[in-house]
Design an enzyme around this catalytic site. Sequence first.
Site, PDB file in Angstrom:
ATOM      1  N   GLU A 329     -78.314  -1.496  -1.304  1.00 50.80           N
ATOM      2  CA  GLU A 329     -77.998  -1.781   0.316  1.00 50.80           C
ATOM      3  C   GLU A 329     -76.907  -2.806   0.639  1.00 50.80           C
ATOM      4  O   GLU A 329     -76.975  -3.667   1.389  1.00 50.80           O
ATOM      5  CB  GLU A 329     -79.413  -2.195   1.214  1.00 50.80           C
ATOM      6  CG  GLU A 329     -80.204  -1.195   0.841  1.00 50.80           C
ATOM      7  CD  GLU A 329     -81.543  -1.416   1.702  1.00 50.80           C
ATOM      8  OE1 GLU A 329     -82.182  -0.749   2.381  1.00 50.80           O
ATOM      9  OE2 GLU A 329     -82.049  -2.515   1.487  1.00 50.80           O
TER      10      GLU A 329
HETATM   11  C1  TNX Z   1     -85.263  -0.987   0.988  1.00 53.10           C
HETATM   12  S1  TNX Z   1     -85.793  -0.865  -1.914  1.00 53.10           S
HETATM   13  C2  TNX Z   1     -84.977  -2.128   0.260  1.00 53.10           C
HETATM   14  C3  TNX Z   1     -85.572  -3.497   0.569  1.00 53.10           C
HETATM   15  C4  TNX Z   1     -86.718  -3.432   1.720  1.00 53.10           C
HETATM   16  C5  TNX Z   1     -87.602  -2.125   1.764  1.00 53.10           C
HETATM   17  C6  TNX Z   1     -88.546  -1.953   2.989  1.00 53.10           C
HETATM   18  C7  TNX Z   1     -84.369  -1.689  -1.930  1.00 53.10           C
HETATM   19  C8  TNX Z   1     -83.848  -1.711  -3.270  1.00 53.10           C
HETATM   20  N1  TNX Z   1     -84.263  -2.123  -0.702  1.00 53.10           N
HETATM   21  O1  TNX Z   1     -84.890  -4.419   0.796  1.00 53.10           O
HETATM   22  O2  TNX Z   1     -87.448  -4.427   1.642  1.00 53.10           O
HETATM   23  O3  TNX Z   1     -86.480  -1.192   1.675  1.00 53.10           O
HETATM   24  O4  TNX Z   1     -89.369  -0.635   2.398  1.00 53.10           O
END
Ligand code: TNX
Length: 834
Positions: A329
Site C-alpha cells: 500500500e
Molecule cells: C490492509 S494487508 C493492510 C493493513 C491493514 C489491513 C486492514 C496489508 C498488507 N495492509 O495495513 O491493517 O488491510 O484489514
Amino acid sequence: MKKIVSILTLSLFCGMMFAQSYNLIPRPVEVTPAKGSFSLTSAAAIVAGKGSKQVALYLQQKLNRSTGMPFKLATTSAVGSIELIVNSALDIPAEGYLLSATDKGVKIEGKDADGLFYGVQTLLQLLPPQVYSAQLQGGIQWTIPAVSVKDYPRFHYRGMMLDVVRQFFDEQTVKNYIDWLAIHKINKFHWHLTDDQGWRIEIKKYPKLTSVAAWRGPNEAIAPTLGSGDKRYGGFYTQKQIKEIVRYAAEQHIEVIPEIDLPGHSHAAASAYPEILCPTSRDEAKRAADDMADAWCVGNETNFTMLANILKEVAALFPSKIIHIGGDEVNMAIWPRCPICSAFMKKENMQKPEELQNYFVHRLNKIIDGLGKRMAGWDEILDGGDLEGSTQVYAWRSLKRAEVATEKGVPTVVMVGQNYYFDMAQSKYERGHNWAGLVPLDKVYALDPADNTVFTAEQAKKVMGVQAAIWSELFNEPARFLDYQSYPRICAMAEAGWTQQSLRNWNDFYQRLTSSHFERMYNMGIAFRVPFPVVTYKNELVTAVAPYPGAEVRYTVDGSEPNASSVRYSGPVKEFNYEKLKFKTIYKDLSSVAVSPECENVGGWVSDSAAKPKPQVWDLSGIVDRPGIWYATFVPDQPTKGSASVSQVRVYENGIAVASDDKATATERTQRYRLPLFAFDKTKKYSLKAIVQGKENVSGVVKIERSRCMEPAVGVSVNANLNPEYARYLTDYDFETVARTIDRGVAGQSVTYVFAQPLTCSKITFNTGTLTAFYLLKNGHVEYSVDGENWIRGDKFEKGIAVLRPSQPLKAVKIVIDGPNDEAIIAFQDLKIE
Ligand code: TNX
C-alpha cells in the site's frame, strides 16, 4: 458370508465413530483406535530420550499444573510411563510423529524435535480438557484412550500474524498468544512491528524510533487515533523483551518472523525522523492532500544507510532466516513529485514509480542477503519487476495474487484477506472491518490454500503454506477482542495448514470443534467467540435454531441482555412483540452476541436475463403483519458473482399497489428498498413484487424487516468541515451510513436537523461515530427548538451519545461542538427517533 461382511462393516463403522470421538484439531493423518486405556498416576514418569529433553520439560510442566502429579523425568523406559523419542530414521515427513497409547503407557516418536512436540500436543488433546487449565483440577480421571496415531503436516509454513502497532499488546499477552498457537500446531509467528501509528521495536542506533514514534496522543508527534483518545498511548518492546519472546516462542517450536513495514506505512518512523521523507512530503502545510507523509524517499541514498543499520539490529535479534519488509500500500504518486526521486528515476531511465519501488525492494534484498537472511514482503512487491529467487511473497489480496507469485516461481504464503483476515467481522451483528467481506468460520475453513482448480501441480509446489492475520485497528475494545477474533477461526486455518486436503470436511471439523475443542479452549483461558442461534419470526411464532447440538440458548422478552439465568429456549415461542426478544448462546461465563428475531425470508429470487424480464411475486402473509416502514432487501447468495439489478419494487394489498420504491440506497452492498405501510390492515392480503434482472443467473433471497424507528422527513444544515458528499447520510435513515468531518472540529460548529412538520416523539437519540465506534463526538452538546428560532440547551454528549426526551412538538434539533475532538475526525449519524 453376508453376516460376516455386515459385522465387519459394523465394526469398521464403530471404529470410525471411535476415531472421530477423539475430536482432534487439527485432524491427524491416521488415527487407529484400540481397546483399553491408560490412566496417569503419580507413579508415571516421562522418559526423555536423546534430543527430547526440552519437549519433556514442556510436557512435564503442562501435566503438572493441572493434574498436580510430579511426572519425574527418567532415562529408561518402564511400564506406566510416557516415552518421548526423536527418531530421524522414521519413514514420515519432517514435523511428523507416531503416537501409541496402550494400557501400559504412551510412546511418542518424532521425526524431529518439532514432530515430537506435535505428538505431545496430540497427547494433551487425548486427555480430558481440564489438562489445559493453569490451576490444579481435582476429581478427574486422567485417562488416555488406547490408540495409535500417525501424523505429519501438509505444509511446513503454518503462521499467524499479529499487528501490535494499531494497538499495543504487552509481553505477557504476546506470550499467551504464542502458547495457544503452538497447541494448534502453528509454527510461525509473524510480528507486525512497525506501521503508521507506531514503531514498536527498540533500535539502539535510532532511539527516537521508540522515544518518539512509539507514542501517540494529543501532544505527541503522532496524533491520537484508533480509539487511543485524549491520552498518551503506545509502547514498544525493548531488545531484551524481544529476545525473551523469541526464546519463549522457540520453546513452543514457533519461529518469530519480524516485519518492518517499508517503504510505505512509515508515518511513525517519519514523525521521529522527518528527513527520511521526500522533501516534498515533509512540510505539512505544503504537501499534497493524498500525501500521508508515510513513505521513505527512495532517491535519497542516506536512507539506505539508515535502513541497513536498522535491519542489522533486527537481524541480530531474530534467529529466523526471514525478514519481512512489508512493501504494501505505497502511494507511489508522491515519488515523481519529489525532486530527488524524479531525478533518480530519470538517471536510471525509469518510466513508472513501480520501478522505483522495485528498485527499493532490490536494495533491501541486497542488505538482507548480506545479513545472511532472506527477504519477504506483501504481494505488491511482485509489481514493477522481478524479484530475487529467494524472496518469499505473502499473498493477501486474492488467491489469484498467490497464483501469479507461484507462476513466477516465488515461494508463496497464502493469506487471502477474504478468508484469513481475522480483523474482518464474523457476521453483520459483530464488530470488525468488512472491506474483504464478512469472514465467518466456515469461510475460513473453506479455503484450500493449494486449490488445484487455481494452481497447477508445479505452481502448488511453491505454496509454502498458510497464515492468518490480526490487524488491530479495531481492537481497542471490547475486552479480550483479540481472543474473540482469533478463536475459533485460528482452529480452522490451522487445519488448512496441517491436515491433508482429502481429510478435511467442514461438518466433521465443526462437530469436533463444538463437542470437544470449545471445552479445551475454555480451559486454556481463551475468551473465544461463541456462535449465536439463528432466530426467525413468522405467524406470531419465534423460532431459534441452536448453533450446534446441545448449545445452551437463552432469551429475554423485555429487551434486556440475556444471561445465564434467562429463560432457556426449548421450542418456538408464541410472541407478536418479537422485536423485543433477545437471544444468546451461553457457554459457561462466555456467550455469543445477542440477536433479535428477524423475519423469515420471504423467498428466493433468480435474476431474469430475458429482454423483457417478468416480475417475481412473494407472499408476505405471516411476516408483514403490522403497520410501519418496511424494508425489503435482495441479498445475493454469492456476492462475488455480482448482484442483479432490482426494479419496480411494490407492495400489493389485495392486488392493489400501496407502496413502491424504485431506487436502491446507493451505498448498500445488498439492495434495500423502503416501503411505508402505515395503513396496514390485517384483514387484507399483502404481497411483494419486483423485477430482478441480471446477465448471469444470480440467485439470492428476499428479506423484509420493519424499521424500529420513526423516519420523519428532515433537512440538514451543517456548519462544520463535513465532507459535503456525505451530508445525505444524515437524513437517509440508513444506519449503516455515516457522515465524517475532515478535521477535529472547532467550538461553535454545528449540525442542524430541521423537520418538515413539527415532530411529536418520546425520544431522540443522537449517535455519533462510525459503526465500529470510532470518531465519537466527545466534546459537544445538543439543543432543540420549538419554533426553529429560539434554542434550548439539552444534554452534553457522553461517550458519543446524547438523548432528548421532548415534551412538546419540535421544529428542529442541533448538535453543537464545544471544542476539538480527541480523534482526528468526527462522524455523525441519522437521528434515531422513537
Ligand atoms: C490492509 S494487508 C493492510 C493493513 C491493514 C489491513 C486492514 C496489508 C498488507 N495492509 O495495513 O491493517 O488491510 O484489514
